[in-house]
Write a protein that holds these residues in place. Sequence first.
Motif, PDB file in Angstrom:
ATOM      1  N   ARG A   1      -7.494 -13.566  21.546  1.00 47.48           N
ATOM      2  CA  ARG A   1      -8.035 -13.502  22.919  1.00 47.48           C
ATOM      3  C   ARG A   1      -9.530 -13.224  22.970  1.00 47.48           C
ATOM      4  NH1 ARG A   1      -5.324  -8.016  25.476  1.00 47.48           N
ATOM      5  NH2 ARG A   1      -6.047  -6.569  23.898  1.00 47.48           N
TER       6      ARG A   1
ATOM      7  N   LEU B   1       4.285 -10.558  25.576  1.00 51.11           N
ATOM      8  CA  LEU B   1       3.227 -10.969  26.503  1.00 51.11           C
ATOM      9  C   LEU B   1       3.684 -11.006  27.954  1.00 51.11           C
ATOM     10  CD1 LEU B   1       1.759 -13.964  24.476  1.00 51.11           C
ATOM     11  CD2 LEU B   1       0.554 -11.856  25.025  1.00 51.11           C
TER      12      LEU B   1
ATOM     13  N   ALA C   1       2.574 -11.184  17.989  1.00 50.46           N
ATOM     14  CA  ALA C   1       2.294 -10.042  17.092  1.00 50.46           C
ATOM     15  C   ALA C   1       1.087  -9.292  17.651  1.00 50.46           C
ATOM     16  CB  ALA C   1       2.016 -10.549  15.675  1.00 50.46           C
TER      17      ALA C   1
ATOM     18  N   GLY D   1       0.977  -5.929  18.636  1.00 46.42           N
ATOM     19  CA  GLY D   1       1.056  -4.471  18.596  1.00 46.42           C
ATOM     20  C   GLY D   1       2.383  -3.949  19.109  1.00 46.42           C
TER      21      GLY D   1
ATOM     22  N   ARG E   1      -0.704   4.662  12.099  1.00 44.54           N
ATOM     23  CA  ARG E   1       0.490   3.803  12.138  1.00 44.54           C
ATOM     24  C   ARG E   1       0.839   3.162  10.797  1.00 44.54           C
ATOM     25  NH1 ARG E   1      -1.034   0.619  17.572  1.00 44.54           N
ATOM     26  NH2 ARG E   1      -2.993   0.500  16.455  1.00 44.54           N
ATOM     27  N   GLN E   2       0.711   3.913   9.754  1.00 47.02           N
ATOM     28  CA  GLN E   2       1.069   3.423   8.421  1.00 47.02           C
ATOM     29  C   GLN E   2       2.374   4.081   7.969  1.00 47.02           C
ATOM     30  OE1 GLN E   2      -1.117   1.101   6.735  1.00 47.02           O
ATOM     31  NE2 GLN E   2      -1.719   1.140   8.874  1.00 47.02           N
TER      32      GLN E   2
ATOM     33  N   GLY F   1      -4.610  -8.807  14.970  1.00 46.70           N
ATOM     34  CA  GLY F   1      -4.593  -7.620  14.115  1.00 46.70           C
ATOM     35  C   GLY F   1      -3.988  -7.910  12.745  1.00 46.70           C
TER      36      GLY F   1
ATOM     37  N   ASN G   1       0.806  -1.227   0.000  1.00 41.83           N
ATOM     38  CA  ASN G   1       0.000   0.000   0.000  1.00 41.83           C
ATOM     39  C   ASN G   1       0.836   1.272   0.000  1.00 41.83           C
ATOM     40  OD1 ASN G   1       0.928  -0.330   2.572  1.00 41.83           O
ATOM     41  ND2 ASN G   1      -1.069  -0.703   3.503  1.00 41.83           N
TER      42      ASN G   1
ATOM     43  N   SER H   1      -1.055  -7.149  11.676  1.00 41.32           N
ATOM     44  CA  SER H   1       0.324  -7.660  11.781  1.00 41.32           C
ATOM     45  C   SER H   1       0.314  -9.160  12.017  1.00 41.32           C
ATOM     46  CB  SER H   1       1.067  -7.010  12.952  1.00 41.32           C
ATOM     47  OG  SER H   1       1.143  -5.651  12.788  1.00 41.32           O
ATOM     48  N   ALA H   2      -0.542  -9.617  12.929  1.00 41.12           N
ATOM     49  CA  ALA H   2      -0.581 -11.040  13.263  1.00 41.12           C
ATOM     50  C   ALA H   2      -0.929 -11.879  12.031  1.00 41.12           C
ATOM     51  CB  ALA H   2      -1.599 -11.285  14.378  1.00 41.12           C
TER      52      ALA H   2
ATOM     53  N   MET I   1      -7.513  -8.850   4.959  1.00 44.01           N
ATOM     54  CA  MET I   1      -6.486  -9.700   5.574  1.00 44.01           C
ATOM     55  C   MET I   1      -7.135 -10.941   6.198  1.00 44.01           C
ATOM     56  SD  MET I   1      -3.229  -9.498   5.788  1.00 44.01           S
ATOM     57  CE  MET I   1      -2.406  -7.954   6.120  1.00 44.01           C
TER      58      MET I   1
HETATM   59  P1  NDP Z   1      -3.279  -3.897  16.467  1.00 40.78           P
HETATM   60  O1  NDP Z   1      -3.276  -3.030  17.697  1.00 40.78           O
HETATM   61  O2  NDP Z   1      -4.112  -3.526  15.311  1.00 40.78           O
HETATM   62  O3  NDP Z   1      -3.698  -5.383  16.887  1.00 40.78           O
HETATM   63  C1  NDP Z   1      -3.144  -5.991  18.025  1.00 40.78           C
HETATM   64  C2  NDP Z   1      -3.789  -7.355  18.159  1.00 40.78           C
HETATM   65  O4  NDP Z   1      -3.136  -8.039  19.237  1.00 40.78           O
HETATM   66  C3  NDP Z   1      -5.265  -7.300  18.514  1.00 40.78           C
HETATM   67  O5  NDP Z   1      -5.934  -8.384  17.926  1.00 40.78           O
HETATM   68  C4  NDP Z   1      -5.250  -7.416  20.020  1.00 40.78           C
HETATM   69  O6  NDP Z   1      -6.423  -7.989  20.551  1.00 40.78           O
HETATM   70  C5  NDP Z   1      -4.108  -8.379  20.235  1.00 40.78           C
HETATM   71  N1  NDP Z   1      -3.496  -8.229  21.550  1.00 40.78           N
HETATM   72  C6  NDP Z   1      -3.032  -7.109  22.145  1.00 40.78           C
HETATM   73  N2  NDP Z   1      -2.512  -7.369  23.349  1.00 40.78           N
HETATM   74  C7  NDP Z   1      -2.686  -8.696  23.540  1.00 40.78           C
HETATM   75  C8  NDP Z   1      -2.367  -9.577  24.596  1.00 40.78           C
HETATM   76  N3  NDP Z   1      -1.769  -9.161  25.706  1.00 40.78           N
HETATM   77  N4  NDP Z   1      -2.686 -10.882  24.450  1.00 40.78           N
HETATM   78  C9  NDP Z   1      -3.277 -11.322  23.323  1.00 40.78           C
HETATM   79  N5  NDP Z   1      -3.603 -10.552  22.266  1.00 40.78           N
HETATM   80  C10 NDP Z   1      -3.309  -9.242  22.387  1.00 40.78           C
HETATM   81  O7  NDP Z   1      -1.730  -4.019  16.105  1.00 40.78           O
HETATM   82  P2  NDP Z   1      -1.062  -4.480  14.709  1.00 40.78           P
HETATM   83  O8  NDP Z   1       0.378  -4.484  15.023  1.00 40.78           O
HETATM   84  O9  NDP Z   1      -1.656  -5.706  14.202  1.00 40.78           O
HETATM   85  O10 NDP Z   1      -1.387  -3.301  13.690  1.00 40.78           O
HETATM   86  C11 NDP Z   1      -1.006  -1.950  13.998  1.00 40.78           C
HETATM   87  C12 NDP Z   1      -1.486  -1.030  12.875  1.00 40.78           C
HETATM   88  O11 NDP Z   1      -0.744  -1.301  11.683  1.00 40.78           O
HETATM   89  C13 NDP Z   1      -2.959  -1.231  12.529  1.00 40.78           C
HETATM   90  O12 NDP Z   1      -3.520   0.006  12.224  1.00 40.78           O
HETATM   91  C14 NDP Z   1      -2.911  -2.120  11.301  1.00 40.78           C
HETATM   92  O13 NDP Z   1      -4.037  -1.966  10.473  1.00 40.78           O
HETATM   93  C15 NDP Z   1      -1.626  -1.635  10.631  1.00 40.78           C
HETATM   94  N6  NDP Z   1      -1.041  -2.697   9.795  1.00 40.78           N
HETATM   95  C16 NDP Z   1      -1.352  -2.720   8.474  1.00 40.78           C
HETATM   96  C17 NDP Z   1      -0.850  -3.697   7.647  1.00 40.78           C
HETATM   97  C18 NDP Z   1      -1.234  -3.673   6.219  1.00 40.78           C
HETATM   98  O14 NDP Z   1      -2.082  -2.894   5.853  1.00 40.78           O
HETATM   99  N7  NDP Z   1      -0.629  -4.492   5.371  1.00 40.78           N
HETATM  100  C19 NDP Z   1       0.056  -4.753   8.152  1.00 40.78           C
HETATM  101  C20 NDP Z   1       0.305  -4.647   9.557  1.00 40.78           C
HETATM  102  C21 NDP Z   1      -0.233  -3.662  10.334  1.00 40.78           C
HETATM  103  P3  NDP Z   1      -7.770  -7.144  20.711  1.00 40.78           P
HETATM  104  O15 NDP Z   1      -8.324  -6.998  19.325  1.00 40.78           O
HETATM  105  O16 NDP Z   1      -8.574  -7.982  21.615  1.00 40.78           O
HETATM  106  O17 NDP Z   1      -7.375  -5.822  21.327  1.00 40.78           O
END
Ligand code: NDP
Length: 306
Positions: A174, A117, A235, A237, A283-284, A152, A49, A154-155, A184
């Motif tokens: 979770r 974690l 992964a 965040g 965060r892009q 998310g 992107n 990233s995961a 995704m």
């Molecule tokens: P996000 O904050 O979007 O997602 C974090 C994920 O981890 C959520 O599912 C969250 O769960 C989970 N999580 C957080 N803490 C814990 C924990 N202690 N135990 C278990 N699960 C946990 O972070 P990302 O790094 O995924 O993305 C960050 C930003 O970057 C976003 O805006 C994303 O859209 C963007 N991005 C875009 C990409 C692309 O367009 N190609 C690729 C990668 C990232 P819960 O939902 O329950 O809070």
Amino acid sequence: MDTRKVIIIGSGPAGYTAGIYASRADLQPLLISGQEAGGQLMQTTEVENWPGEPDGVMGPDLMTKLETQARKFGTEIITDFVTEVDFSSRPFMVKMGEKELKAESIIVATGASAQWLRIKGEYELKGKGVSACATCDGFFFRDKKIVLVGGGDSALEEAIFLTKFASEVVVLVRRDELRASKAMQHRAMSNEKISFMWNSEAQEIVGTDKVKAVMILNNKTDEIVKVEADGFFVAIGHKPNTDIFKGQLEMDEKGYLKHLPDSTRTNIDGVFTAGDVSDPHFRQAITAAGSGCMAALEVERFLANI
Ligand code: NDP
């Protein structure tokens, strides 16, 4: 000691873009790259992107291009790590261990780092099957089973990447839904090597010299299961890299730097912020680059008026 017009701290898309603009404005910027030069995109595979790259671009290649472009216009780049800053008066002081530098203005673009974690076995088995970087370590898991935590983008991006090597990737979520974008989700769910465990939390990673299994709690039923695995990826965040600015720059409760509305100005006149370090929302790479540009333009105006 020479006083620089502007020091940029950080070398992600925000820092390099600030470098491009500041050097083209003849401000002879000095950019301090930090420990992980290139920032988070160095640990990414294909970025689809980034505007102007219709076929996608590899994260590290994009960062090399940005670095080359910043150097081309005269940004001086040093590979070092800022340990302390003093923004109490101008010129501002930036310390890297024993070394000190002074500048009339600062752009903070220190980005964010992967969260962990903090469960039993995670720290002890880092590099022995535990990782927060699929692109760095995925190669070691050919035909192996991996448990990955996060819901998310990233995961799922990491899970999809890991299926190039692994025989199976189990994603622990979770809640009972994903945070990732629909596109995704669709890609991950249609990948036959990926399965999901909902309402599931890793409690402990079992193993002594390598990962053997993961203890997983179902937070709806309180049932705990042991899932055998060779790898454990996290992964979930990122955390903004702002520890060295505590007590000097205003931050929100998560540590993201605050800035004035429609501006990159912080609470200290002459200190600006760009990229993920002050962006909990988008965060892009492209928004980070955009704010790097804004910071450099605001620095130019600031310097013209002091
Ligand atoms: P996000 O904050 O979007 O997602 C974090 C994920 O981890 C959520 O599912 C969250 O769960 C989970 N999580 C957080 N803490 C814990 C924990 N202690 N135990 C278990 N699960 C946990 O972070 P990302 O790094 O995924 O993305 C960050 C930003 O970057 C976003 O805006 C994303 O859209 C963007 N991005 C875009 C990409 C692309 O367009 N190609 C690729 C990668 C990232 P819960 O939902 O329950 O809070």
